[in-house]
Design a protein around this motif. Structure first.
Motif, mmCIF file in Angstrom:
data_model
loop_
_atom_site.group_PDB
_atom_site.id
_atom_site.type_symbol
_atom_site.label_atom_id
_atom_site.label_comp_id
_atom_site.label_asym_id
_atom_site.label_seq_id
_atom_site.Cartn_x
_atom_site.Cartn_y
_atom_site.Cartn_z
ATOM 1 N N LEU A 16 1.078 -1.017 -0.017
ATOM 2 C CA LEU A 16 -0.169 -0.108 0.369
ATOM 3 C C LEU A 16 0.470 1.441 -0.043
ATOM 4 O O LEU A 16 2.124 0.623 0.456
ATOM 5 C CB LEU A 16 -0.954 0.352 1.233
ATOM 6 C CG LEU A 16 -2.069 -1.323 1.610
ATOM 7 C CD1 LEU A 16 -0.473 -1.734 2.316
ATOM 8 C CD2 LEU A 16 -3.156 -0.845 2.392
ATOM 9 N N ARG A 17 0.237 2.440 -0.192
ATOM 10 C CA ARG A 17 0.347 3.779 -0.302
ATOM 11 C C ARG A 17 0.041 4.442 1.391
ATOM 12 O O ARG A 17 -0.726 4.461 1.218
ATOM 13 C CB ARG A 17 0.520 4.286 -1.214
ATOM 14 C CG ARG A 17 0.695 5.773 -0.941
ATOM 15 C CD ARG A 17 2.656 6.444 -1.468
ATOM 16 N NE ARG A 17 2.350 6.427 -2.895
ATOM 17 C CZ ARG A 17 3.551 6.927 -2.907
ATOM 18 N NH1 ARG A 17 4.667 7.296 -1.987
ATOM 19 N NH2 ARG A 17 4.026 6.594 -3.776
ATOM 20 N N PRO A 18 1.134 3.891 1.852
ATOM 21 C CA PRO A 18 0.353 5.008 3.297
ATOM 22 C C PRO A 18 -0.081 6.557 2.670
ATOM 23 O O PRO A 18 0.248 7.482 2.150
ATOM 24 C CB PRO A 18 1.461 5.293 4.305
ATOM 25 C CG PRO A 18 2.548 4.370 4.068
ATOM 26 C CD PRO A 18 2.379 4.616 1.888
ATOM 27 N N GLY A 19 -1.359 6.742 3.745
ATOM 28 C CA GLY A 19 -2.127 7.889 3.179
ATOM 29 C C GLY A 19 -1.095 9.316 3.857
ATOM 30 O O GLY A 19 -1.295 9.943 3.152
ATOM 31 N N GLN A 20 -0.277 8.811 4.645
ATOM 32 C CA GLN A 20 0.761 9.746 4.983
ATOM 33 C C GLN A 20 2.154 9.266 4.953
ATOM 34 O O GLN A 20 2.844 9.323 5.204
ATOM 35 C CB GLN A 20 0.763 10.334 6.813
ATOM 36 C CG GLN A 20 1.727 11.643 7.064
ATOM 37 C CD GLN A 20 1.799 11.913 8.417
ATOM 38 O OE1 GLN A 20 2.007 10.993 9.401
ATOM 39 N NE2 GLN A 20 1.301 13.398 9.154
ATOM 40 N N ALA A 21 2.242 9.391 2.865
ATOM 41 C CA ALA A 21 3.334 8.606 3.067
ATOM 42 C C ALA A 21 4.657 10.130 3.212
ATOM 43 O O ALA A 21 4.758 11.359 2.996
ATOM 44 C CB ALA A 21 3.586 8.790 1.384
ATOM 45 N N ASN A 101 18.087 9.847 -7.175
ATOM 46 C CA ASN A 101 18.281 10.894 -6.958
ATOM 47 C C ASN A 101 16.512 11.341 -6.000
ATOM 48 O O ASN A 101 16.193 12.264 -6.275
ATOM 49 C CB ASN A 101 17.722 11.435 -8.489
ATOM 50 C CG ASN A 101 16.095 9.767 -8.854
ATOM 51 O OD1 ASN A 101 16.318 9.092 -8.327
ATOM 52 N ND2 ASN A 101 16.034 10.309 -10.283
ATOM 53 N N GLU A 102 16.417 10.723 -4.979
ATOM 54 C CA GLU A 102 15.911 10.687 -4.086
ATOM 55 C C GLU A 102 15.704 11.978 -3.904
ATOM 56 O O GLU A 102 16.517 13.090 -3.736
ATOM 57 C CB GLU A 102 15.606 10.045 -3.054
ATOM 58 C CG GLU A 102 16.973 10.234 -2.401
ATOM 59 C CD GLU A 102 17.327 8.919 -0.899
ATOM 60 O OE1 GLU A 102 16.147 7.802 -0.729
ATOM 61 O OE2 GLU A 102 18.049 9.382 -0.647
ATOM 62 N N ARG A 103 14.573 12.906 -2.941
ATOM 63 C CA ARG A 103 13.759 14.473 -2.952
ATOM 64 C C ARG A 103 14.236 14.467 -1.904
ATOM 65 O O ARG A 103 14.692 16.164 -1.223
ATOM 66 C CB ARG A 103 12.894 14.619 -3.734
ATOM 67 C CG ARG A 103 12.356 14.180 -4.800
ATOM 68 C CD ARG A 103 10.954 15.547 -4.181
ATOM 69 N NE ARG A 103 10.191 14.340 -6.138
ATOM 70 C CZ ARG A 103 9.078 15.410 -6.805
ATOM 71 N NH1 ARG A 103 8.388 15.822 -6.238
ATOM 72 N NH2 ARG A 103 8.908 14.754 -7.853
ATOM 73 N N VAL A 104 15.084 13.193 -0.994
ATOM 74 C CA VAL A 104 14.725 13.326 0.649
ATOM 75 C C VAL A 104 14.490 11.936 1.052
ATOM 76 O O VAL A 104 14.662 11.317 1.480
ATOM 77 C CB VAL A 104 13.230 14.738 1.088
ATOM 78 C CG1 VAL A 104 12.363 13.637 1.561
ATOM 79 C CG2 VAL A 104 13.578 14.237 2.741
ATOM 80 N N LYS A 105 15.844 12.659 1.606
ATOM 81 C CA LYS A 105 15.801 11.211 2.915
ATOM 82 C C LYS A 105 15.107 10.940 3.677
ATOM 83 O O LYS A 105 14.783 11.447 4.760
ATOM 84 C CB LYS A 105 17.325 10.672 3.987
ATOM 85 C CG LYS A 105 18.455 11.766 2.679
ATOM 86 C CD LYS A 105 20.218 10.930 3.139
ATOM 87 C CE LYS A 105 20.780 11.756 2.265
ATOM 88 N NZ LYS A 105 21.270 10.648 1.361
ATOM 89 N N PRO A 106 14.503 9.436 4.288
ATOM 90 C CA PRO A 106 13.733 8.844 4.702
ATOM 91 C C PRO A 106 14.009 9.922 6.273
ATOM 92 O O PRO A 106 13.130 10.218 7.064
ATOM 93 C CB PRO A 106 13.334 7.615 5.260
ATOM 94 C CG PRO A 106 13.737 7.080 3.562
ATOM 95 C CD PRO A 106 15.745 8.346 3.206
ATOM 96 N N GLU A 116 4.851 18.232 11.745
ATOM 97 C CA GLU A 116 5.262 18.909 11.161
ATOM 98 C C GLU A 116 5.739 18.681 9.830
ATOM 99 O O GLU A 116 6.221 19.181 8.856
ATOM 100 C CB GLU A 116 7.681 19.985 11.766
ATOM 101 C CG GLU A 116 7.080 20.431 12.844
ATOM 102 C CD GLU A 116 8.563 20.853 13.386
ATOM 103 O OE1 GLU A 116 9.282 20.805 12.859
ATOM 104 O OE2 GLU A 116 8.968 21.394 14.724
ATOM 105 N N ARG A 117 5.759 17.500 9.464
ATOM 106 C CA ARG A 117 6.164 16.299 8.540
ATOM 107 C C ARG A 117 4.201 16.502 7.187
ATOM 108 O O ARG A 117 4.060 17.242 7.560
ATOM 109 C CB ARG A 117 5.789 15.154 8.686
ATOM 110 C CG ARG A 117 7.321 14.355 9.923
ATOM 111 C CD ARG A 117 6.381 12.905 10.209
ATOM 112 N NE ARG A 117 7.500 12.149 11.036
ATOM 113 C CZ ARG A 117 7.432 11.287 11.274
ATOM 114 N NH1 ARG A 117 6.367 10.765 11.067
ATOM 115 N NH2 ARG A 117 8.108 10.730 12.952
ATOM 116 N N VAL A 118 5.295 17.254 6.152
ATOM 117 C CA VAL A 118 4.150 17.168 5.134
ATOM 118 C C VAL A 118 4.258 15.931 3.887
ATOM 119 O O VAL A 118 5.060 15.387 3.969
ATOM 120 C CB VAL A 118 4.358 18.889 4.152
ATOM 121 C CG1 VAL A 118 4.889 19.824 5.517
ATOM 122 C CG2 VAL A 118 6.027 18.547 3.500
#
Length: 278
Positions: A16-21, A101-106, A116-118
C-alpha cells in the motif's frame, strides 16, 4: 487527509501507499485479515511481497537500497520522532525505497515531529506515481526474486566473525541469534540476525523469517522484564544506498514504553547529526 491506496496484493499481504507517505518511495506491507506471521505460508508470502516491493520500486524510481521499519505492540506517541504514523490496527512493515536522485532522505523526515511533516508529493503527482508502481508490481509478479545480494564473504562480514559469539551474543535458536550492539543507542537496544551469512532480507528463507518472529517475541519479554518495555520499535537497512555497512541482515530492536526517558530515534538523529543535542 489523503487515504491510502492498495497497489498490489497477494494471498496474505498487501502493498500500500500510506495516507501519510513520508517520501516518494514510502510504501507499506500489511497482512490481510490479520494473517498470523507464525505460519510458513504467510512467511513465504511476506518474502514474495517484499521482493515484489523492491522490484517495483527499482523499476519505477530506480531504487537500489531499502529501509525497513516496523513496530510490535507499540504505537508512536507524542511527537512520533523516528517512526511513520500508525495508520492501521494490524502490524505494518514500512519500506522506504532509496534512489540516487531521491528528493529527501527518509531519516530526515522522520527526525521531524509528526505534526511538522508534509506530504511527499502533490496529489496529482502521487496518483501518477502510484499508477507506475502498480504497473511495475504487476510486471514483477511471480518472477520477483531476491535480487542481487552483497558479495562479501563470511570472512569479511562483521556479523560472522567469532567475536560476535564470544563478546556480543546473548542467545540463539533456530538459526537466528540475538546480540548486543557494539554502540547501543539506549539500554534497551539489541540486534537480531541470522546465523547464515545473508546480506539482504530478500534472501532470507521462510524458516528464518519464522525464527525471527520468535526471537522478537523473546526480546520483547526480555526488555519487559529488565526495563519495563511494553513494545518494540525495529528497523533495518537493506543495501549500501540505505546505509547498510555490515553485509549481513541485522534488525535493530529497541524496547519502547509510554514513560521511556529517551526516544531511541532522537538519540540516533543526534548521533548522526540530523538533530542538535540540547
Amino acid at each position: 487527509m489523503t487515504t491510502h491506496a492498495v497497489l498490489s496484493e497477494s494471498a496474505y499481504w498487501q502493498i500500500l501507499r500510506p495516507g501519510q507517505a513520508l517520501t516518494e518511495g514510502h510504501l507499506a506491507l500489511r497482512p490481510k485479515d490479520g494473517a498470523p506471521i507464525d505460519r510458513s505460508d504467510v512467511a513465504t508470502d511476506l518474502l514474495h511481497a517484499y521482493r515484489t516491493c523492491r522490484a517495483g520500486l527499482h523499476a519505477a524510481l530506480g531504487c537500489d537500497g531499502f529501509g525497513v521499519s516496523f513496530a510490535w505492540s507499540w504505537v508512536p506517541r507524542g511527537d512520533g520522532i523516528g517512526e511513520p504514523r500508525a495508520e492501521w490496527d494490524q502490524p505494518t512493515i514500512h519500506v522506504f525505497g532509496r534512489a540516487p536522485n531521491e528528493r529527501v532522505k527518509p531519516v530526515r523526515v522522520m527526525a521531524l515531529p509528526a505534526h511538522e511533516r508534509v506530504a511527499a508529493l502533490p496529489a496529482p503527482e502521487r496518483m501518477r506515481l502510484d499508477c507506475r508502481l502498480a504497473t511495475a508490481f504487476a510486471a514483477a509478479g511471480a518472477d520477483a526474486g531476491p535480487g542481487p545480494d552483497l558479495q562479501a564473504s563470511p570472512a569479511d562480514c562483521d556479523g560472522c566473525v567469532p567475536e560476535v559469539a564470544r563478546d556480543q551474543e546473548l542467545w540463539r535458536a533456530d538459526e537466528v541469534r540475538v546480540i548486543r550492539p557494539r554502540r547501543p543507542l539506549t539500554e534497551a537496544n539489541l540486534l537480531v540476525l541470522p546465523m547464515r551469512h545473508v546480506a539482504s532480507p530478500a534472501s532470507l528463507l521462510p524458516d528464518e523469517v519464522l525464527s525471527y518472529a520468535r526471537r522478537l517475541r523473546e526480546v520483547r519479554a526480555y526488555f519487559a522484564g529488565r526495563f519495563g518495555s511494553t513494545g518494540l520499535s525495529c528497523f533495518l537497512n537493506d543495501g549500501a544506498r540505505a546505509g547498510q555497512e555490515t553485509p549481513h541482515v541485522h534488525v535493530h530492536v529497541f524496547g519502547r514504553s509510554a514513560d521511556e526517558s529517551r526516544n531511541p530515534f532522537e538519540v540516533l538523529a543526534r548521533r548522526i547529526g540530523i538533530r542538535s543535542t540540547p
